[in-house]
Motif scaffolding. Structure first.
Motif, PDB file in Angstrom:
ATOM      1  N   VAL A  65       0.825  -1.218   0.000  1.00 29.43           N
ATOM      2  CA  VAL A  65       0.000   0.000   0.000  1.00 29.43           C
ATOM      3  C   VAL A  65       0.859   1.267   0.000  1.00 29.43           C
ATOM      4  O   VAL A  65       0.436   2.320  -0.485  1.00 29.43           O
ATOM      5  CB  VAL A  65      -0.941  -0.006   1.235  1.00 29.43           C
ATOM      6  N   GLY A  66       2.103   1.158   0.498  1.00 33.11           N
ATOM      7  CA  GLY A  66       2.931   2.338   0.734  1.00 33.11           C
ATOM      8  C   GLY A  66       3.031   3.338  -0.402  1.00 33.11           C
ATOM      9  O   GLY A  66       3.024   4.538  -0.172  1.00 33.11           O
ATOM     10  N   GLY A  67       3.127   2.887  -1.632  1.00 34.67           N
ATOM     11  CA  GLY A  67       3.269   3.813  -2.761  1.00 34.67           C
ATOM     12  C   GLY A  67       2.043   3.890  -3.641  1.00 34.67           C
ATOM     13  O   GLY A  67       2.147   4.197  -4.837  1.00 34.67           O
ATOM     14  N   TYR A  68       0.875   3.659  -3.061  1.00 32.32           N
ATOM     15  CA  TYR A  68      -0.353   3.540  -3.847  1.00 32.32           C
ATOM     16  C   TYR A  68      -0.677   4.796  -4.640  1.00 32.32           C
ATOM     17  O   TYR A  68      -1.353   4.741  -5.690  1.00 32.32           O
ATOM     18  CB  TYR A  68      -1.538   3.204  -2.930  1.00 32.32           C
ATOM     19  N   THR A  69      -0.224   5.964  -4.195  1.00 29.73           N
ATOM     20  CA  THR A  69      -0.619   7.222  -4.842  1.00 29.73           C
ATOM     21  C   THR A  69      -0.159   7.298  -6.301  1.00 29.73           C
ATOM     22  O   THR A  69      -0.768   8.010  -7.102  1.00 29.73           O
ATOM     23  CB  THR A  69      -0.069   8.434  -4.074  1.00 29.73           C
ATOM     24  N   VAL A  70       0.903   6.557  -6.672  1.00 32.48           N
ATOM     25  CA  VAL A  70       1.387   6.625  -8.056  1.00 32.48           C
ATOM     26  C   VAL A  70       0.393   5.990  -9.029  1.00 32.48           C
ATOM     27  O   VAL A  70       0.481   6.228 -10.240  1.00 32.48           O
ATOM     28  CB  VAL A  70       2.765   5.935  -8.215  1.00 32.48           C
ATOM     29  N   PHE A  71      -0.537   5.193  -8.519  1.00 33.80           N
ATOM     30  CA  PHE A  71      -1.515   4.537  -9.387  1.00 33.80           C
ATOM     31  C   PHE A  71      -2.795   5.358  -9.548  1.00 33.80           C
ATOM     32  O   PHE A  71      -3.697   4.952 -10.293  1.00 33.80           O
ATOM     33  CB  PHE A  71      -1.857   3.146  -8.840  1.00 33.80           C
ATOM     34  N   LEU A  72      -2.888   6.474  -8.848  1.00 35.58           N
ATOM     35  CA  LEU A  72      -4.059   7.332  -8.986  1.00 35.58           C
ATOM     36  C   LEU A  72      -3.951   8.158 -10.264  1.00 35.58           C
ATOM     37  O   LEU A  72      -2.847   8.469 -10.722  1.00 35.58           O
ATOM     38  CB  LEU A  72      -4.188   8.250  -7.769  1.00 35.58           C
ATOM     39  N   PRO A  73      -5.077   8.528 -10.871  1.00 34.83           N
ATOM     40  CA  PRO A  73      -5.058   9.299 -12.126  1.00 34.83           C
ATOM     41  C   PRO A  73      -4.235  10.586 -11.996  1.00 34.83           C
ATOM     42  O   PRO A  73      -4.422  11.363 -11.059  1.00 34.83           O
ATOM     43  CB  PRO A  73      -6.542   9.615 -12.362  1.00 34.83           C
ATOM     44  N   GLY A  74      -3.309  10.757 -12.944  1.00 33.21           N
ATOM     45  CA  GLY A  74      -2.509  11.971 -12.987  1.00 33.21           C
ATOM     46  C   GLY A  74      -1.368  12.025 -11.986  1.00 33.21           C
ATOM     47  O   GLY A  74      -0.692  13.050 -11.886  1.00 33.21           O
ATOM     48  N   ARG A  75      -1.130  10.939 -11.247  1.00 35.32           N
ATOM     49  CA  ARG A  75      -0.087  10.964 -10.221  1.00 35.32           C
ATOM     50  C   ARG A  75       1.047   9.972 -10.500  1.00 35.32           C
ATOM     51  O   ARG A  75       1.855   9.710  -9.630  1.00 35.32           O
ATOM     52  CB  ARG A  75      -0.697  10.666  -8.839  1.00 35.32           C
TER      53      ARG A  75
END
Length: 543
Positions: free
Chosen positions: A476-486
């Motif tokens: 879960v630690g780097g999940y933000t890279v999979f969000l749209p535009g990130r």
């Protein structure tokens, strides 16, 4: 295991003995302190040393400075809840390690347990992973030391600061382990003092003990005073945004709170380990929990999560304590002297953390060498029991600190933070699984846990609880890279590199050496080493 015994005239006399070490052929062993040892380290760490080493390797800039970033994302409620919840996972890991390490107090224990209780390939990847974690944290703290120093002045050349810190680490770690223990004892006292001081500052000022006589209490938790508090929205709005805010705080907690592994790594050099280690494990856990849980509560009290000065300090990477929520609060209350005291104590905290990492990384290399996974010369120790080559390799990796000479220090810091977060969680997952295997092996071999020097509670539930929690957070630690535009390639690589590397290391060692998965009844529980510990403790008490 065959060996010829020899009479020991004095426990302090070094007597050479010939032995056959399983898996390594014939070699000479040394007798130190009345105890034959494979690794030639010496049991010179007293209970007070071990208690403070666990704190010294954990409490650093994350608790006093970087935690402010999580506050801005999740708000005070999410921050406090996240740190409280993650402490339960640390308790579970602590419970697993305390039971195993107290019975088998050897050098680099959990790395070697993975080898003997599961598969030699797991021992290899566990050792490399933990070494990478500790070795990467050394330059992390060296960079942080320079940042903290810049709170007062930026006139000192960066190269000079890095050189001073690394030479100091070399001095403290190249001599007898007792000097390392003493240095960590006194440096860690500074951390404890700082943590207590900031909690006291929070309580006194919130009831009006400040120059403005402002009785602000829990104002920053009140949504009518601070919109969005106490559970702030992050990335998204509404309930999903508040959950993502909590998740950001939970990820920070998984990196920030540690401790049991630092106590465990001292097992091979602990004086009277079966008496001192159980107290050290639980003493460190309760102290760290108090510092981190109460610390996260205090930070949410002293400054609002949406404070523009805090956001500006973080975005501009203000040096040292300048980015600390506590210092921001002190500036708001017109308190002039305390920020300098806080910065000075943070400086000692940073130095102490880096010193602990050098010790832990070098002992991890020693454990790998003892199990035949690194060249035999890495087991060589000085007359004072210091694994000289292991310390040298660790300090060599620490030269990465010089990266900050040509890069923004804050960027370099973030690189190391992202890299070691996954490594720490993977290490805890391996420890948890190793304990599960240990628990099953005892049952399969008819050994009652009631016969152990220390029996953990809620087992094997704690092992499964910690395993699921740590593995989940590693992904879960780097999940933000999979969000749209990130999407960001460097962030993805640093967040998930070790998750990909560790399985590759496992397969590499397993294929290369054709290792076998240990069956429960064939698992070796370090019988010879345990006999030696028994002999040492009997000899010690009869002195």
């Amino acid at each position: 295991m065959e060996r010829k015994t020899s009479k020991i005239v004095d426990p302090e006399v070094v007597v050479e003995k010939k032995s056959t070490l399983e898996g390594h052929g014939s070699e000479h062993r040394l007798q130190l302190d009345g105890l034959p040892v494979y690794d030639r380290t010496r049991r010179r760490l007293k209970n007070r040393h071990i208690q403070l080493i666990g704190i010294g390797g954990t409490v650093g800039t994350a608790l006093f400075v970087q935690i402010g970033s999580s506050l801005t994302k999740g708000g005070p409620g999410s921050l406090f809840l996240a740190f409280t919840l993650w402490s339960t996972f640390i308790l579970a890991i602590n419970n697993c390690l305390a039971e195993m390490v107290t019975w088998i107090p050897i050098s680099s224990p959990f790395v070697r347990f993975a080898d003997r209780f599961v598969d030699p390939a797991l021992g290899f990847c566990a050792g490399i992973n933990f070494f990478a974690l500790q070795a990467a944290l050394v330059p992390f703290e060296v960079v942080a030391f320079n940042l903290v120093l810049q709170f007062w002045t930026d006139k000192i050349p960066i190269v000079a600061v890095i050189f001073f810190v690394l030479v100091s680490y070399a001095f403290l770690n190249m001599f007898a382990v007792r000097w390392y223990g003493e240095s960590e004892f006194w440096l860690a006292i500074g951390k404890v003092t700082l943590a207590v001081l900031l909690m006291f500052f929070t309580f006194v000022t919130m009831v009006g003990g400040n120059p403005l006589h402002d009785k602000y209490g829990f104002r920053n938790w009140n949504p009518s005073k601070v919109p969005g508090a106490p559970f702030a929205e992050y990335i998204k709005t509404g309930s999903l945004g508040r959950f993502l805010g909590f998740l950001a705080c939970f990820i920070q907690a998984s990196f920030t709170i540690a401790g049991p592994d630092y106590v465990a790594i001292t097992a091979g050099e602990a004086e009277l380990p079966r008496r001192n280690l159980p107290n050290a494990f639980y003493g460190v856990f309760y102290r760290l929990t108090a510092f981190f849980v109460l610390g996260s509560l205090c930070i949410g009290i002293v400054v609002p999560y949406s404070d523009p000065d805090l956001s500006s300090a973080l975005s501009h990477a203000r040096p040292g304590a300048g980015s600390s929520p506590y210092v921001i609060a002190m500036e708001h209350l017109h308190i002039k002297v305390l920020p300098h005291i806080v910065n000075a104590l943070i400086l000692t905290a940073v130095f102490s953390a880096g010193n602990s990492y050098v010790y832990c990384a070098s002992r991890t290399l020693l454990g790998l060498a003892l199990e035949g996974k690194l060249p035999r010369f890495m087991t060589r120790c000085t007359a004072n029991g210091v694994p000289i080559y292991c310390v040298g390799v660790t300090l060599g990796v620490a030269l990465l600190s010089f990266l900050q000479v040509s890069n923004n220090a804050a960027v370099v810091l973030q690189w190391f933070v992202n890299l070691v977060t996954a490594s720490q969680l993977l290490n805890y997952a391996i420890i948890s699984y190793t304990y599960i295997r240990f628990h099953k092996a005892l049952k399969a071999q008819g050994i009652s846990r009631d016969s152990l020097p220390h029996k953990g509670f809620w087992q094997p539930f704690c092992g499964y609880y910690a395993l699921v929690g740590t593995l989940t957070m590693a992904f879960v630690g780097g999940y933000t890279v999979f969000l749209p535009g990130r999407w960001d390639v460097p962030t993805f690589l640093f967040s998930y590199a070790m998750i990909g590397v560790v399985p590759v290391l496992f397969v590499f060692w397993k294929v290369l050496h054709r290792t076998q998965w240990r069956t429960l009844k064939s698992i070796s529980l370090f019988e010879e080493e345990r006999k030696e510990i028994d002999h040492y403790e009997e000899s010690y008490t009869s002195r």
